[in-house]
Design a protein around this motif. Sequence first.
Motif, PDB file in Angstrom:
ATOM      1  N   VAL A 130     -27.954  -7.452 -14.172  1.00  0.00           N
ATOM      2  CA  VAL A 130     -26.708  -6.728 -13.921  1.00  0.00           C
ATOM      3  C   VAL A 130     -25.538  -7.708 -13.787  1.00  0.00           C
ATOM      4  CG1 VAL A 130     -25.511  -5.199 -12.297  1.00  0.00           C
ATOM      5  CG2 VAL A 130     -27.854  -4.709 -12.953  1.00  0.00           C
ATOM      6  N   ALA A 160     -27.842  -3.873 -18.108  1.00  0.00           N
ATOM      7  CA  ALA A 160     -28.278  -2.712 -17.345  1.00  0.00           C
ATOM      8  C   ALA A 160     -29.795  -2.729 -17.251  1.00  0.00           C
ATOM      9  CB  ALA A 160     -27.817  -1.423 -18.016  1.00  0.00           C
ATOM     10  N   LYS A 219     -30.820   4.173 -13.332  1.00  0.00           N
ATOM     11  CA  LYS A 219     -30.322   3.052 -14.133  1.00  0.00           C
ATOM     12  C   LYS A 219     -29.258   2.314 -13.333  1.00  0.00           C
ATOM     13  CE  LYS A 219     -27.943   2.223 -18.506  1.00  0.00           C
ATOM     14  NZ  LYS A 219     -27.387   2.880 -19.692  1.00  0.00           N
ATOM     15  N   SER A 235     -26.329  -0.482 -13.592  1.00  0.00           N
ATOM     16  CA  SER A 235     -25.524  -1.129 -14.619  1.00  0.00           C
ATOM     17  C   SER A 235     -24.263  -1.726 -14.013  1.00  0.00           C
ATOM     18  CB  SER A 235     -25.152  -0.129 -15.715  1.00  0.00           C
ATOM     19  OG  SER A 235     -24.413   0.940 -15.174  1.00  0.00           O
TER      20      SER A 235
END
Length: 95
Positions: free
Chosen positions: A40, A45, A53, A55
């Motif tokens: 990240v 991501a 998820k 990101s």
Amino acid sequence: MSKPMTKTELVAAIAEAMGADKKTANAALEAISAVVTKEVAAGGAVTLPGIGKVSCKERPERQVRNPATGATMTKPADKQVKVTIAKALKDSVNA
């Protein structure tokens, strides 16, 4: 509302689910954390299956207002970490 699970409680739960000791579970948790942080921070991501998820989103320079004084100032461009929750997790919570 109940208190959030602590890291110690999470490590114990992971160890029990894996059938391993707490040292191994802690190492697994630390490894996942390190991989997600590295990816990240590099602008990528990571999808955690069944969870969501994680990101990184870049925000442009923008005008912001100080609520105490009302003064307008320019905030420099920065990055924001965003977590999108998986549909499966939402559905299991609302079931």
